[in-house]
Motif scaffolding. Sequence first.
Motif, PDB file in Angstrom:
ATOM      1  N   GLY A   1      33.510  35.615  38.778  1.00  0.00           N
ATOM      2  CA  GLY A   1      33.051  36.982  38.962  1.00  0.00           C
ATOM      3  C   GLY A   1      33.703  37.934  37.988  1.00  0.00           C
ATOM      4  N   THR A   2      33.121  39.095  37.837  1.00  0.00           N
ATOM      5  CA  THR A   2      33.648  40.112  36.912  1.00  0.00           C
ATOM      6  C   THR A   2      34.609  41.076  37.590  1.00  0.00           C
ATOM      7  OG1 THR A   2      31.704  41.490  37.359  1.00  0.00           O
ATOM      8  CG2 THR A   2      31.601  40.003  35.462  1.00  0.00           C
ATOM      9  N   ASP A   3      34.674  41.063  38.910  1.00  0.00           N
ATOM     10  CA  ASP A   3      35.563  41.972  39.630  1.00  0.00           C
ATOM     11  C   ASP A   3      36.999  41.452  39.546  1.00  0.00           C
ATOM     12  OD1 ASP A   3      33.394  43.504  40.339  1.00  0.00           O
ATOM     13  OD2 ASP A   3      33.090  42.454  42.255  1.00  0.00           O
ATOM     14  N   THR A   4      37.931  42.399  39.415  1.00  0.00           N
ATOM     15  CA  THR A   4      39.354  42.056  39.388  1.00  0.00           C
ATOM     16  C   THR A   4      40.021  42.631  40.634  1.00  0.00           C
ATOM     17  OG1 THR A   4      39.829  44.045  38.085  1.00  0.00           O
ATOM     18  CG2 THR A   4      39.448  41.989  36.872  1.00  0.00           C
ATOM     19  N   TYR A   5      41.078  41.971  41.058  1.00  0.00           N
ATOM     20  CA  TYR A   5      41.774  42.351  42.287  1.00  0.00           C
ATOM     21  C   TYR A   5      43.251  42.570  41.976  1.00  0.00           C
ATOM     22  CZ  TYR A   5      37.471  40.490  44.253  1.00  0.00           C
ATOM     23  OH  TYR A   5      36.148  40.253  44.544  1.00  0.00           O
ATOM     24  N   LYS A   6      43.753  43.720  42.397  1.00  0.00           N
ATOM     25  CA  LYS A   6      45.146  44.081  42.145  1.00  0.00           C
ATOM     26  C   LYS A   6      46.056  43.424  43.170  1.00  0.00           C
ATOM     27  CE  LYS A   6      43.966  48.514  40.006  1.00  0.00           C
ATOM     28  NZ  LYS A   6      44.188  49.987  40.042  1.00  0.00           N
TER      29      LYS A   6
ATOM     30  N   HIS B   1      44.069  39.655  49.851  1.00  0.00           N
ATOM     31  CA  HIS B   1      42.616  39.692  49.701  1.00  0.00           C
ATOM     32  C   HIS B   1      42.009  38.484  50.423  1.00  0.00           C
ATOM     33  CE1 HIS B   1      42.996  42.839  46.625  1.00  0.00           C
ATOM     34  NE2 HIS B   1      44.030  42.127  46.179  1.00  0.00           N
TER      35      HIS B   1
ATOM     36  N   LEU C   1      41.046  36.987  39.698  1.00  0.00           N
ATOM     37  CA  LEU C   1      39.595  36.831  39.654  1.00  0.00           C
ATOM     38  C   LEU C   1      39.169  35.853  40.750  1.00  0.00           C
ATOM     39  CD1 LEU C   1      39.108  36.339  35.807  1.00  0.00           C
ATOM     40  CD2 LEU C   1      38.627  38.417  37.082  1.00  0.00           C
ATOM     41  N   LYS C   2      37.914  35.853  41.079  1.00  0.00           N
ATOM     42  CA  LYS C   2      37.381  34.890  42.044  1.00  0.00           C
ATOM     43  C   LYS C   2      36.399  33.958  41.350  1.00  0.00           C
ATOM     44  CE  LYS C   2      37.739  37.389  46.441  1.00  0.00           C
ATOM     45  NZ  LYS C   2      36.961  37.958  47.582  1.00  0.00           N
TER      46      LYS C   2
END
Length: 294
Positions: free
Chosen positions: A58-63, A67, A49-50
């Motif tokens: 934030g709600t976006d997730t990163y695999k 990044h 997460l960021k």
Amino acid sequence: MSRFEQITKLLQQVAATGTPVVAGAGVLAGGAYLASNAMYTVDAGCMALKYNRLSGIGTDTYKEGVHFLLPWFERAITFDVRARPHTMTSLTGSKDLQMVNISLRCLCKPDVAKLANIYRSLGLDFDEKVLPSIINEVLKSVVAQYNASQLITQRELVSRMIRQRLVARAADFGILLDDVAITHLNFSPEYEKAVEAKQVAQQQAERARFLVLKAQEEKKRTIIHAEGEKESARMIGDAIKANPGFIELRRISVAKDISTLLAKSANRMVLSSESLLMNVSGDGDELAVGSKKK
């Protein structure tokens, strides 16, 4: 020119020539800082997460992979989303008030769709904060519905009920359970001794029942044998009354058996025919004479 004026002049010359150098060094240092902090790597089996200093998480997730982020304004929060084992032991009471020491092992992982909420409310060590309390709660509530003997005979049913309730409780915190299993189930030493004594008593009762049945069968066999002997004696008596020669026939049969045994023997001996019931002819003549006199 005084010494103070010389020092002042030297500092002015250094300042005039050193400012571009200092500025260049500062630009290079800033560029290196930005380059090293503007990228982050997410390892395999993890998600990130960021966190933004202005807008929060934030709600976006990163695999997994490389990044980018804004240095100082943003930082990465990495979650391990692989299933992790968690073992918990609880001492609880059964329906018949027996103390049961039960151990439960489960595989847990975070729900990737709720990573932001998990981090806000629980943090990265979410499993250590949630699982001990809900496992104890579920184990005590389920075990209290069964007797100690039912926990052994209906272990599969107990395990299924624990799994269903534990999965539902963990889902409230954004935790997924891949597997739930009862690994150990122990009772108090007093209860184990009582169970062992009960088993021994049942085995002794079964043995006593077997001995009683055996005695009854022996009694029936003796009665049947005695009735057979009685019937045999009656039949022999009737045969003798009807035909006195029946005794002579029995003597001949016995003498035949004795002669057969002696013929098979390797020893050689001389015995009296009277003692071996082999003097058949003399007795037969006497029997015949007696019958004629009658």
